[in-house]
Design an enzyme around this catalytic site. Structure first.
Site, PDB file in Angstrom:
ATOM      1  N   LYS A 125       0.895  -1.382   0.143  1.00 45.40           N
ATOM      2  CA  LYS A 125      -0.164  -0.192   0.337  1.00 45.40           C
ATOM      3  C   LYS A 125       1.327   1.849   0.698  1.00 45.40           C
ATOM      4  O   LYS A 125       0.204   2.060  -0.848  1.00 45.40           O
ATOM      5  CB  LYS A 125      -1.106   0.113   1.191  1.00 45.40           C
ATOM      6  CG  LYS A 125      -1.980  -0.805   1.083  1.00 45.40           C
ATOM      7  CD  LYS A 125      -2.899  -0.426   2.346  1.00 45.40           C
ATOM      8  CE  LYS A 125      -2.527  -0.748   4.083  1.00 45.40           C
ATOM      9  NZ  LYS A 125      -1.901  -1.744   4.720  1.00 45.40           N
ATOM     10  N   ASN A 148      -2.973   6.406   6.415  1.00 46.72           N
ATOM     11  CA  ASN A 148      -3.336   5.650   6.491  1.00 46.72           C
ATOM     12  C   ASN A 148      -1.041   5.246   6.451  1.00 46.72           C
ATOM     13  O   ASN A 148      -0.434   5.136   7.373  1.00 46.72           O
ATOM     14  CB  ASN A 148      -2.771   3.672   6.072  1.00 46.72           C
ATOM     15  CG  ASN A 148      -2.492   2.723   6.791  1.00 46.72           C
ATOM     16  OD1 ASN A 148      -2.903   2.822   8.221  1.00 46.72           O
ATOM     17  ND2 ASN A 148      -1.506   2.152   6.304  1.00 46.72           N
ATOM     18  N   HIS A 194      -4.913  -9.244   9.779  1.00 48.32           N
ATOM     19  CA  HIS A 194      -5.791  -8.844  11.297  1.00 48.32           C
ATOM     20  C   HIS A 194      -6.936  -9.225  10.934  1.00 48.32           C
ATOM     21  O   HIS A 194      -7.268  -8.200  11.648  1.00 48.32           O
ATOM     22  CB  HIS A 194      -5.721  -7.008  10.494  1.00 48.32           C
ATOM     23  CG  HIS A 194      -4.428  -6.145   9.871  1.00 48.32           C
ATOM     24  ND1 HIS A 194      -3.410  -5.673  11.565  1.00 48.32           N
ATOM     25  CD2 HIS A 194      -4.254  -5.495   8.810  1.00 48.32           C
ATOM     26  CE1 HIS A 194      -3.184  -4.903  10.929  1.00 48.32           C
ATOM     27  NE2 HIS A 194      -3.140  -4.551   9.618  1.00 48.32           N
TER      28      HIS A 194
END
Length: 453
Positions: A125, A148, A194
């Site tokens: 990302k 983020n 996650h």
């Protein structure tokens, strides 16, 4: 800052006063909202108060007075169990949203349709976000990059027709953005991650999918099954990205052999020689960036110049330069085997510095790439476990500390017969046994390389 005028005159609860939470509280107040902010950390509460944020104990608050709960993405929404503020908000019947949802509402209110690129994926990302932002800025766009990747979205300049926001989004942020509607929604890949916060792989993938559902254009990597299925379900404009041999399928860009090809097998970009875009995973990142910036009109020489001038990100396969024939690469961000696999795949004749606080599974999954390693230099707490895995497969030296390993690797690489030996710091471990963070570890490595004769 982006003042949040859509909540002007209303009272909101806010929990979490870290970087993004504090920025959100200030943006809400700047837009005319009344904020009651809270955090479990007295230090964070004091820092917010010093900047003029109204704080209070939300456990004792009258929740019927709140229009919404603004939750920081690090606070559990559903798993392993909802935070206590979530339970209170649900009991009061108010919405629970995050800072990027506030941005989306502001964008629709003050600059409907302004360029907004949202990027997610399990891996890659940050590199892809930075690459897209760099190419657009190099082509003359007013680029606001955040989310983020580091800068809170509401700390950025407000949306405008001639300004593009390039925003990295974690699954936690997507979960708090129910009306996410970017101009371009980017999904790189999905692998298990996650799950303690999302419960199941199916739920994790469903949250990732929400980023592209309402996007004007979706750009989706299709090299993993969950992402491929999401692309098949997509309604609306779509560009698929694959790392593969052979001609591209319709609506698909292909990354292969250090180049990116269009749907008619037209070569769109040559990545050969771009040190910050080595390896198949970076070819995918580049292909996704190309599909994205082309949607904003950046093509041809402007696109090529942007790619070739990309500096990369610190600590992510960061080229530190050569000493003679030897290339030094800082990949301190590689804190597990999956991340290190990308670096080992990108180079040969590797003098590999690894070790630290090991993650579950160690480095055994990397054994198919051991033939790329000329020698391994072990540091930190994982030394004996990693030595056992390497025994009989890769020659290794117990070095203990990073300074000793860097010197030994540099000397051995310089003495080798390889045309371009590589000294690679890619630890496959957390840093906490010897360093405060992977950033400190990478910075120390950079210093040691600079000090070499």
């Amino acid at each position: 800052m982006t003042p949040v005028i859509t909540f002007a005159g209303r009272t909101v609860a806010l929990f979490g006063l870290g970087g993004s939470g504090l920025a959100t509280a200030l943006a809400l107040q700047a837009g005319g909202a009344r904020v009651v902010a809270c955090d479990d950390s007295p230090e964070s509460m004091a820092r917010a108060q010093a900047q003029g944020v109204v704080t209070g104990d939300l456990r004792d608050a009258d929740w019927s007075a709140f229009s919404a709960l603004i939750l920081s993405p690090g606070v559990p929404l559903t798993h392993p169990e909802p935070h206590w503020t979530v339970a209170l908000a649900k009991r009061a019947g108010i919405e629970i949203i995050g800072d990027i949802e506030l941005f989306c509402r502001e964008r629709r209110a003050v600059a409907q349709g302004s360029p907004f690129i949202a990027i997610t994926g399990t891996n890659g990302k940050s590199t892809t976000t930075a690459l897209i932002a760099h190419v657009l800025a190099h082509a003359g766009w007013d680029v606001q990059m955040g989310g983020n990747i580091g800068t809170a979205i509401l700390s950025l300049a407000p949306p405008a027709a001639n300004r593009v926001h390039v925003i990295e989004m974690s699954s936690f942020q997507i979960d708090l953005t129910p009306t996410l509607d970017p101009s371009v929604g980017v999904l790189l890949n999905i692998t298990p991650d996650h799950l303690d916060r999302h419960g199941t792989m199916e739920n994790y993938a469903a949250i990732k999918e929400r980023l592209i559902v309402a996007a004007d254009l979706a750009v989706v990597g299709i090299d993993d099954e969950p992402s491929r299925a999401i692309a098949e379900r997509r309604k609306g404009a779509l560009v698929r990205i694959q790392v593969a041999e052979g001609s591209s399928a319709p609506d698909t860009l292909t990354a292969r052999a250090a180049a990116v090809y269009g749907t008619n097998d037209e070569r769109l970009a040559d990545l050969d020689g771009i040190g910050t875009l080595r390896g198949a995973h970076n070819w995918q990142n580049a292909a996704i960036a190309i599909a994205t910036v082309r949607a904003l009109g950046v093509t041809g020489p402007a696109l090529d110049a942007g790619l070739r001038s990309f500096p990369g990100l610190p600590h992510r396969m960061e080229p530190l330069g050569h000493r003679g024939r030897v290339l030094f690469v800082n990949d301190s961000k590689a804190t597990n085997a999956d991340s290190t696999e990308k670096a080992l795949s990108a180079f040969r004749d590797i003098h590999w510095i690894l070790g630290g606080k090991a993650k579950e599974g160690g480095i055994a999954p990397l054994s198919p790439l051991f033939d790329r390693v000329a020698h391994a230099y072990l540091i930190g707490a994982a030394t004996e476990a990693f030595a056992a895995t390497l025994e009989g497969k890769v020659p290794y030296t117990r070095c203990g500390t990073l300074d000793v390993a860097t010197k030994a690797a540099a000397e051995a690489a310089a003495a080798s017969d390889a045309p371009e030996p590589v000294v690679l710091l890619s630890p496959a471990c957390a840093s906490y046994d010897q360093f405060k963070s992977f950033e400190e570890r990478g910075n120390r490595f950079r210093d040691y390389v600079r000090a070499l004769a």
